[in-house]
Design a protein around this motif. Structure first.
Motif, short mmCIF file in Angstrom:
data_model
loop_
_atom_site.label_atom_id
_atom_site.label_comp_id
_atom_site.label_asym_id
_atom_site.label_seq_id
_atom_site.Cartn_x
_atom_site.Cartn_y
_atom_site.Cartn_z
N ARG A 122 47.63 36.93 43.70
CA ARG A 122 46.52 37.14 44.61
C ARG A 122 46.54 38.57 45.12
O ARG A 122 47.51 39.31 44.94
CB ARG A 122 46.59 36.17 45.79
N ASP A 123 45.44 38.96 45.78
CA ASP A 123 45.39 40.28 46.42
C ASP A 123 45.25 40.07 47.92
O ASP A 123 45.75 39.06 48.45
CB ASP A 123 44.24 41.11 45.83
N LEU A 124 44.58 40.97 48.63
CA LEU A 124 44.44 40.83 50.08
C LEU A 124 43.19 40.05 50.46
O LEU A 124 42.84 39.98 51.63
CB LEU A 124 44.38 42.22 50.73
N SER A 125 42.54 39.44 49.48
CA SER A 125 41.30 38.72 49.75
C SER A 125 41.58 37.30 50.24
O SER A 125 42.73 36.84 50.29
CB SER A 125 40.45 38.67 48.48
N ARG A 126 40.51 36.60 50.53
CA ARG A 126 40.59 35.23 51.03
C ARG A 126 40.73 34.19 49.92
O ARG A 126 40.87 32.99 50.18
CB ARG A 126 39.31 34.92 51.82
N PHE A 127 40.67 34.61 48.66
CA PHE A 127 40.58 33.66 47.55
C PHE A 127 41.95 33.06 47.22
O PHE A 127 42.99 33.70 47.37
CB PHE A 127 39.99 34.35 46.32
N PRO A 128 41.95 31.79 46.76
CA PRO A 128 43.22 31.13 46.47
C PRO A 128 43.98 31.79 45.33
O PRO A 128 43.38 32.35 44.41
CB PRO A 128 42.80 29.71 46.10
N ALA A 129 45.28 31.71 45.42
CA ALA A 129 46.14 32.33 44.41
C ALA A 129 46.10 31.53 43.10
O ALA A 129 45.91 30.32 43.10
CB ALA A 129 47.57 32.39 44.93
N VAL A 130 46.28 32.26 42.00
CA VAL A 130 46.44 31.65 40.67
C VAL A 130 47.59 32.36 39.99
O VAL A 130 47.59 33.59 39.86
CB VAL A 130 45.16 31.79 39.81
N LEU A 131 48.58 31.61 39.53
CA LEU A 131 49.75 32.22 38.92
C LEU A 131 49.45 32.74 37.52
O LEU A 131 48.87 32.03 36.70
CB LEU A 131 50.89 31.20 38.82
N PRO A 132 49.84 33.98 37.22
CA PRO A 132 49.81 34.42 35.82
C PRO A 132 50.95 33.76 35.07
O PRO A 132 51.91 33.26 35.67
CB PRO A 132 50.03 35.93 35.93
N ASP A 133 50.88 33.74 33.75
CA ASP A 133 51.96 33.18 32.95
C ASP A 133 53.18 34.10 32.95
O ASP A 133 54.32 33.63 32.79
CB ASP A 133 51.48 32.94 31.52
N ALA A 134 52.94 35.40 33.09
CA ALA A 134 54.04 36.38 33.13
C ALA A 134 53.49 37.68 33.70
O ALA A 134 52.27 37.88 33.77
CB ALA A 134 54.60 36.62 31.74
N VAL A 135 54.42 38.54 34.11
CA VAL A 135 54.05 39.87 34.60
C VAL A 135 54.79 40.90 33.77
O VAL A 135 56.02 40.84 33.62
CB VAL A 135 54.41 40.05 36.09
N ALA A 136 54.02 41.83 33.20
CA ALA A 136 54.60 42.87 32.33
C ALA A 136 54.63 44.19 33.08
O ALA A 136 53.70 44.53 33.81
CB ALA A 136 53.78 43.01 31.06
#
Length: 463
Positions: A36-50
């Motif tokens: 997520r960022d600083l917005s109001r929207f719900p978080a969604v997990l990425p499968d991985a972070v590169a």
């Protein structure tokens, strides 16, 4: 996630591990940080972070993800405000954290070449000995790449323009893994399509920016700041309009309503009069700064402004502008536990007063606490509505207020976003603002990213 998708994602991650080793991270904590960022929207997990370290690795990542139809979400400092970096369809978040080198500074050409993970403060620290600066100031210490992707601006745009005016050239990894160069170091060019400014503001949906050539500006000989309080919103905004029409080249002119002033007083330990207030900043020679300040004071007095005070003291100026940049956190502190539902519109300067007054009246008539602040010198202002995340009625009311404000902006020839971009929250207004041009945007997206892997669910695919 379907079995086919799972198997394809797993194959992509195995391929990426051979490129990045332990810089491909699948731990829960790192994925959550990039969900997520600083917005109001719900978080969604990425499968991985590169975490690539150079352009070659970015190109390899893109090729592997393209082969396996896995989404790619470019990420900078995670400071966006409208859900730009939320991986709504999963995939691999690709961070520019380790691509933070300043490649070249050319004072004689007034430009710098940087990697996308360089932050604006980092660049300005490196520029101190040159007498030059990178003036774009969105408040947060955002990355240059992220600011380009969202076409950011901030408090100094009235004098120095936005990221659009301050990027000369780019290097971009396209969605098939090809590396291209757009623009040049010349001040102007009349060759080819303007691809540089196609990518500026594309929010990671058309490619991955790996290098930026940015325009620099001289550090002014003198800088002064000023504050002035007004009896009402109308008087403050009319002062700004007259200053702009008079031709005063203010470097910054910011508006804060009385709720915002009360918040920054408490949060930043100031003692400003709790009233609609303008913050000014002037750049130039000592004589020119004094003249600008005097004219602004006279115009303010004609609109019943009081307590006009200007200063060239660096510490006072820093404290004042830090308070302005902390306005988001100050708003949250007004009602602990609440989140901010933000609005961000820009209107023609002639319609600014009525737009801000209408937004203020909407807040006054609502059961929510809210405030209006803005970079009013260029017609851009923001609302912040405080909502309890556990109360759906708060969210619905904030959405109603924000939508009313935005509809009014479009009705007078304004735009849905002056600087925060589209992300997730404003997709529903794209066609209202751009009409059939949205179909052209979609065709561009389809032509450049036929697999739809670059930041899917955002511009060019929805709206």
């Amino acid at each position: 996630m379907s079995t086919t998708t799972t198997r394809t994602t797993e194959q992509a991650l195995e391929g990426l591990k051979t490129i990045l080793a332990d810089r491909l991270v699948t731990s829960q904590s790192v994925r959550e940080h990039h969900s997520r960022d600083l917005s109001r929207f719900p978080a969604v997990l990425p499968d991985a972070v590169a975490f690539p370290q150079n352009e070659e690795e970015v190109a390899s990542i893109v090729r592997v993800c393209a082969e396996n139809l896995v989404p790619i979400i470019p990420v900078g400092a995670v400071s966006s405000l409208d859900g730009h970096i939320i991986p709504v369809k999963g995939g691999v978040t690709v961070s520019t954290r380790d691509m933070n080198r300043i490649i070249e500074i050319r004072p004689e050409d007034m430009l710098a070449v940087v990697e996308p993970g360089v932050t604006r403060k980092q660049l300005n620290t490196a520029l101190r000995a040159t007498g030059l600066m990178f003036p774009i100031d969105p408040g947060a210490d955002a990355t240059i790449g992220g600011m380009a992707s969202t076409r950011g601006s901030g408090t100094t745009a009235v004098r120095y323009g936005t990221m659009r005016e301050n990027i000369l050239a780019l290097r971009v990894v396209t969605p098939d893994g090809t590396v291209i160069h757009t623009g040049s170091r010349a001040k102007k060019s009349a060759t080819g399509y303007d691809l540089t400014h196609l990518y500026v503001g594309s929010e990671g949906t058309l490619g991955f920016i790996t290098e930026l050539t940015v325009r620099l500006h001289p550090i002014p000989e003198m800088v002064s700041s000023a504050i002035c309080a007004f009896p009402d919103v109308q008087s403050a905004v009319e002062t700004v309009i007259e200053c702009v029409q008079y031709g005063i080249p203010v470097a910054r002119v910011e508006f804060l309503d009385k709720v915002a002033i009360g918040g920054v007083n408490a949060y930043s330990k100031l003692d400003l009069q709790v009233a609609p207030t303008l913050f000014f900043e002037f750049h130039g020679t000592p004589a020119w700064v004094a003249e600008q300040s005097q004219i602004a004071e006279e115009i303010s007095a004609n609109h019943n402004g009081t307590g006009f005070k200007w200063s060239t003291d660096a510490d006072e100026r820093t404290k004042l502008w830090q308070a302005r940049h902390d306005a988001l956190w100050a708003a949250r502190a007004l009602k602990p536990g609440c989140e901010v539902y933000g609005g961000d519109i820009c209107v023609p300067i002639s319609r600014l007063a009525e737009s801000i007054v209408a937004a203020s009246e909407d807040i006054a008539a609502s059961f929510l606490t809210g405030q209006v602040i803005g970079h009013v010198g260029d017609g851009n202002f923001h609302t912040a509505y405080l909502i309890d995340p556990e109360k759906p009625e708060d969210y619905a009311e904030a959405e109603r207020l924000a939508d009313r404000m935005l509809e009014r902006a479009l009705a007078v020839g304004g735009t849905a976003s002056g600087e925060h971009g589209i992300g997730i929250g404003k997709l529903k207004f794209m066609r209202k603002e751009h009409g059939d041009a949205v179909d052209v945007m979609k065709r561009i997206k389809q032509a450049l990213d036929p697999l739809g892997i670059m930041n899917p669910g955002k511009m060019g695919q929805e709206g």
